[in-house]
Design a protein around this motif. Sequence first.
Motif, PDB file in Angstrom:
ATOM      1  N   ASN A 220       0.821  -1.210   0.000  1.00 15.82           N
ATOM      2  CA  ASN A 220       0.000   0.000   0.000  1.00 15.82           C
ATOM      3  C   ASN A 220       0.859   1.267   0.000  1.00 15.82           C
ATOM      4  N   LYS A 225       0.786   2.011  -5.555  1.00 16.57           N
ATOM      5  CA  LYS A 225      -0.442   2.685  -5.994  1.00 16.57           C
ATOM      6  C   LYS A 225      -0.243   3.318  -7.371  1.00 16.57           C
ATOM      7  N   ARG A 232      -4.427   1.320 -14.706  1.00 13.70           N
ATOM      8  CA  ARG A 232      -5.822   1.729 -14.858  1.00 13.70           C
ATOM      9  C   ARG A 232      -5.993   2.646 -16.080  1.00 13.70           C
ATOM     10  N   LYS A 396     -12.694  -4.099 -11.091  1.00 13.13           N
ATOM     11  CA  LYS A 396     -12.999  -2.845 -10.382  1.00 13.13           C
ATOM     12  C   LYS A 396     -11.716  -2.022 -10.243  1.00 13.13           C
ATOM     13  N   ASP A 398     -11.091   1.098 -10.041  1.00 12.75           N
ATOM     14  CA  ASP A 398     -11.122   2.417  -9.396  1.00 12.75           C
ATOM     15  C   ASP A 398     -10.856   2.384  -7.891  1.00 12.75           C
ATOM     16  N   ASP A 399     -10.913   1.200  -7.279  1.00 10.73           N
ATOM     17  CA  ASP A 399     -10.682   1.115  -5.827  1.00 10.73           C
ATOM     18  C   ASP A 399      -9.258   0.632  -5.549  1.00 10.73           C
ATOM     19  N   ASP A 401      -6.946   1.993  -3.512  1.00  7.27           N
ATOM     20  CA  ASP A 401      -6.600   2.007  -2.089  1.00  7.27           C
ATOM     21  C   ASP A 401      -7.091   0.744  -1.387  1.00  7.27           C
ATOM     22  N   GLY A 402      -8.341   0.376  -1.631  1.00  2.00           N
ATOM     23  CA  GLY A 402      -8.872  -0.837  -1.018  1.00  2.00           C
ATOM     24  C   GLY A 402      -8.116  -2.077  -1.464  1.00  2.00           C
TER      25      GLY A 402
END
Length: 418
Positions: A220, A225, A232, A396, A398-399, A401-402
Amino acid sequence: MSRRTLLRGAAVGAGAVALPSVLAACSSGPGGVTMGSNASDPVPKKAFAAAFTAYEKKSKKTVRVNTVNHENFQENINRYLQGTPDDVFMWFAGNRMQYFAQKGLLSDISDLWRDFDGFSEALKKQSTGLDGKQYLVPYYYYPWAVFHRKSVFRERGYDIPKTFDQYRALAQQMQKDGLVPFAFGDKDGWPAMGTFDYLNMRANGYDFHIALLRGEKSWNSPQVKQVFDLWRGLLPYHQQGANGRTWQEAAQTLAQKKAGMTVLGLPHPGQQFSAADREDLDFFPFPEIDPAHGQDAVEAPIDGFLMSKKAKDRDGAKELLKFLATPQAEDSYLKSDPNNVAVNSGADTAAYTPLQKKAVQLVSGARQISQFLDRDTRPDFASTVMIQAIQQFLNKPDDIDGLVNDIERQKKQIFSAT
C-alpha cells in the motif's frame, strides 16, 4: 540483486490427459521413468515428445509421460509432490524451485551438476536451493515483451514506442483505427502478472520490484499505488472481459489482426501463429516509464526439470536428467518449438529464427533479469492473493486504495507464517 549475467552464457551460445484436479502420477514400471508434464499445449507437447523420444532411442529405456493441463499442474503442485509424484517433473527456476526444496519435496542433484557442461554460473545459481544444493536442470528460457505483427505496423504506419507516453498514444491511435490495442486474457490468473511486473520495474526499478515480491516492501505504498494507477489508465485500450478469456484466445486475436499488441512471453503468441505466418510476429521491449530505470530489466523465466523426493526409479530419473542437460536434448526440443531459447551454450543456434535471435539479444543486453511474479515470490502468496487481487483490479480498477490495503494485510499474514 542484479542478475546482469544470469543468461549471458546462454545468450552467447545461444490437448491434455483428463485427470482429477489433484495431480496423479503414473505408476512406475520396470525400465521406465515417469515424467510429470505441464506441457499441455500442442506445440510444446509435441516438442517434449521429440526430446523424450531421442532419449529413448539413445538409452533404450522408456519415458512414461503424464501430461496435465498447465494451470491445473501449477495449482495442485504442492499436493502432487506430497502425494505420489512422478520420478521427474517439469517446473521453474528460482524461488518456485527453492520453496519446494526447502519443504524437502525435491531430490538433491548436486552430484549430476558436477559433470554438467554448457551452463553459466548464473544459471547454476538459479538452479540452486537456499541450502546451496542443486535441484533443477534448466532447459530453456523465454523473454516477455510487447508482441505485434510487423505487417500491421507497416501498413498502418505505426512506430515502435520507446516511452510510456508513446505507448499510450499508439494504443489510442489503434483504437481509432478500429483495432483492439491490447489483446488480453487473464482467465488462468497468471498472464496479467507480466504486465504488472513490467509496470513496476519500469516505474520503480528492479530492486524495488524484487523486494516487494519478497515481502520486504509495502503493497500500500505510493509506489505500488502508482503502478496500478498507470495500469488503470491503459485498461480502456485492453480487450474487455479479460477474466473470461484465456491467453490463447487473446493471442489468436493478434494472429487474426483484430488486435494490435499483446504483453506475453515468447512462446505464447508464437504457438498461436501458423508456420506460414510466424515470420510476421515481432516484439519490442516494454517501454520506459522512469528514465532512471529505462528498459534495463527484462522478464525472462527459466523452465526445467526436477526430481521428486519420492522418485521410485531414482537411477532412471538421474539418467534422464543427465540427457536433458545436454545440447542434443535442447536441439531435439527446439526443432519442434522455435518459440524458446536454449540455455546450454553448446546448443545449435544456427537454425534460430530471427525472433529467437532477437530474444537472445534482448536478454543478453539486460541489466537485470526477473523470473515472473509467481516465480519471484512465495507460491502461496502468488496463488492465494495475487491472482485474485489482479483479477479483482481488472473488474474494479477504481478502488486502488482498497485493493493495495487488502494485499498488504494478506501479505503480512503469509510472510509472517513459517
